[in-house]
Design a protein around this motif. Sequence first.
Motif, short mmCIF file in Angstrom:
data_model
loop_
_atom_site.label_atom_id
_atom_site.label_comp_id
_atom_site.label_asym_id
_atom_site.label_seq_id
_atom_site.Cartn_x
_atom_site.Cartn_y
_atom_site.Cartn_z
N GLN A 1 0.87 -1.17 0.00
CA GLN A 1 0.00 0.00 0.00
C GLN A 1 0.92 1.22 0.00
O GLN A 1 1.77 1.36 0.89
N VAL A 2 0.75 2.08 -1.00
CA VAL A 2 1.62 3.26 -1.11
C VAL A 2 0.74 4.49 -1.33
O VAL A 2 -0.40 4.38 -1.81
N PRO A 3 1.24 5.67 -1.03
CA PRO A 3 0.46 6.89 -1.25
C PRO A 3 0.18 7.12 -2.74
O PRO A 3 1.08 6.95 -3.57
N ALA A 4 -1.03 7.49 -3.07
CA ALA A 4 -1.35 7.85 -4.45
C ALA A 4 -0.57 9.11 -4.81
O ALA A 4 -0.28 9.95 -3.95
N GLY A 5 -0.19 9.21 -6.07
CA GLY A 5 0.46 10.42 -6.55
C GLY A 5 1.97 10.39 -6.52
O GLY A 5 2.61 11.27 -7.09
N ILE A 6 2.57 9.38 -5.86
CA ILE A 6 4.03 9.31 -5.89
C ILE A 6 4.47 8.52 -7.12
O ILE A 6 3.69 7.80 -7.73
N SER A 7 5.74 8.63 -7.47
CA SER A 7 6.24 7.89 -8.63
C SER A 7 6.48 6.43 -8.26
O SER A 7 6.62 6.08 -7.07
N VAL A 8 6.57 5.61 -9.28
CA VAL A 8 6.88 4.19 -9.05
C VAL A 8 8.24 4.06 -8.38
O VAL A 8 8.41 3.26 -7.46
N ALA A 9 9.22 4.86 -8.81
CA ALA A 9 10.55 4.80 -8.20
C ALA A 9 10.47 5.15 -6.71
O ALA A 9 11.08 4.48 -5.87
N ALA A 10 9.73 6.18 -6.38
CA ALA A 10 9.57 6.56 -4.97
C ALA A 10 8.88 5.45 -4.18
O ALA A 10 9.26 5.16 -3.05
N ALA A 11 7.90 4.82 -4.79
CA ALA A 11 7.19 3.73 -4.12
C ALA A 11 8.13 2.56 -3.82
O ALA A 11 8.10 1.99 -2.73
N VAL A 12 8.96 2.23 -4.79
CA VAL A 12 9.90 1.11 -4.60
C VAL A 12 10.90 1.43 -3.48
O VAL A 12 11.19 0.59 -2.64
N LEU A 13 11.40 2.65 -3.47
CA LEU A 13 12.33 3.05 -2.41
C LEU A 13 11.62 3.05 -1.06
O LEU A 13 12.18 2.59 -0.05
N LEU A 14 10.40 3.56 -1.05
CA LEU A 14 9.63 3.61 0.20
C LEU A 14 9.37 2.21 0.75
O LEU A 14 9.35 2.01 1.96
N CYS A 15 9.23 1.25 -0.14
CA CYS A 15 8.97 -0.13 0.28
C CYS A 15 10.25 -0.87 0.67
O CYS A 15 10.20 -2.06 1.02
N GLY A 16 11.38 -0.20 0.61
CA GLY A 16 12.61 -0.75 1.16
C GLY A 16 13.51 -1.51 0.22
O GLY A 16 14.48 -2.13 0.66
N TYR A 17 13.22 -1.48 -1.06
CA TYR A 17 14.09 -2.22 -1.99
C TYR A 17 15.42 -1.50 -2.15
O TYR A 17 15.48 -0.27 -2.18
N LYS A 18 16.49 -2.28 -2.29
CA LYS A 18 17.85 -1.74 -2.38
C LYS A 18 18.43 -1.87 -3.80
O LYS A 18 19.56 -1.45 -4.05
N LYS A 19 17.68 -2.52 -4.70
CA LYS A 19 18.16 -2.70 -6.07
C LYS A 19 16.95 -2.87 -6.96
O LYS A 19 16.00 -3.55 -6.58
N VAL A 20 16.95 -2.24 -8.15
CA VAL A 20 15.80 -2.39 -9.03
C VAL A 20 16.15 -3.02 -10.38
O VAL A 20 15.27 -3.41 -11.13
N ARG A 21 17.43 -3.08 -10.71
CA ARG A 21 17.82 -3.73 -11.96
C ARG A 21 19.31 -4.01 -11.93
O ARG A 21 20.03 -3.54 -11.05
N ASN A 22 19.74 -4.79 -12.93
CA ASN A 22 21.16 -5.03 -13.14
C ASN A 22 21.49 -4.56 -14.54
O ASN A 22 20.69 -4.73 -15.46
#
Length: 100
Positions: A23-44
């Motif tokens: 569950q993430v706030p509406a209106g934020i970017s996908v990148a912000a959502a991923v960081l907010l959810c605690g992920y430390k890597k998104v691609r290689n």
Amino acid sequence: MFRLIEERHSDIVSVRIENREFQVPAGISVAAAVLLCGYKKVRNTPVTDSPRLPYCMMGICFDCLMNIDEVPNQQACQVEVRENMRIEFQRGAAELVSLE
Ligand code: FES
């Protein structure tokens, strides 16, 4: 590591990141959502397999490329989260797809 600066986000949307629901706030970017959810890597990276994380958050660095709703190579910092959005991280080079 990342948190919302203010708690004024009243609308919440559900998204799936790497097959986990958040569950993430509406209106934020996908990148912000991923960081907010605690992920430390998104691609290689395709050549050296180096881990990457969103960096500039304004469409310059391309370190935030993700597969969003089955469309690869999306700049996640430029895409707003939507209800039931499916977000997958990219591993190596993405396949080219036709949007038609
Ligand atoms: S974080 Fe740099 S282009 Fe998205």
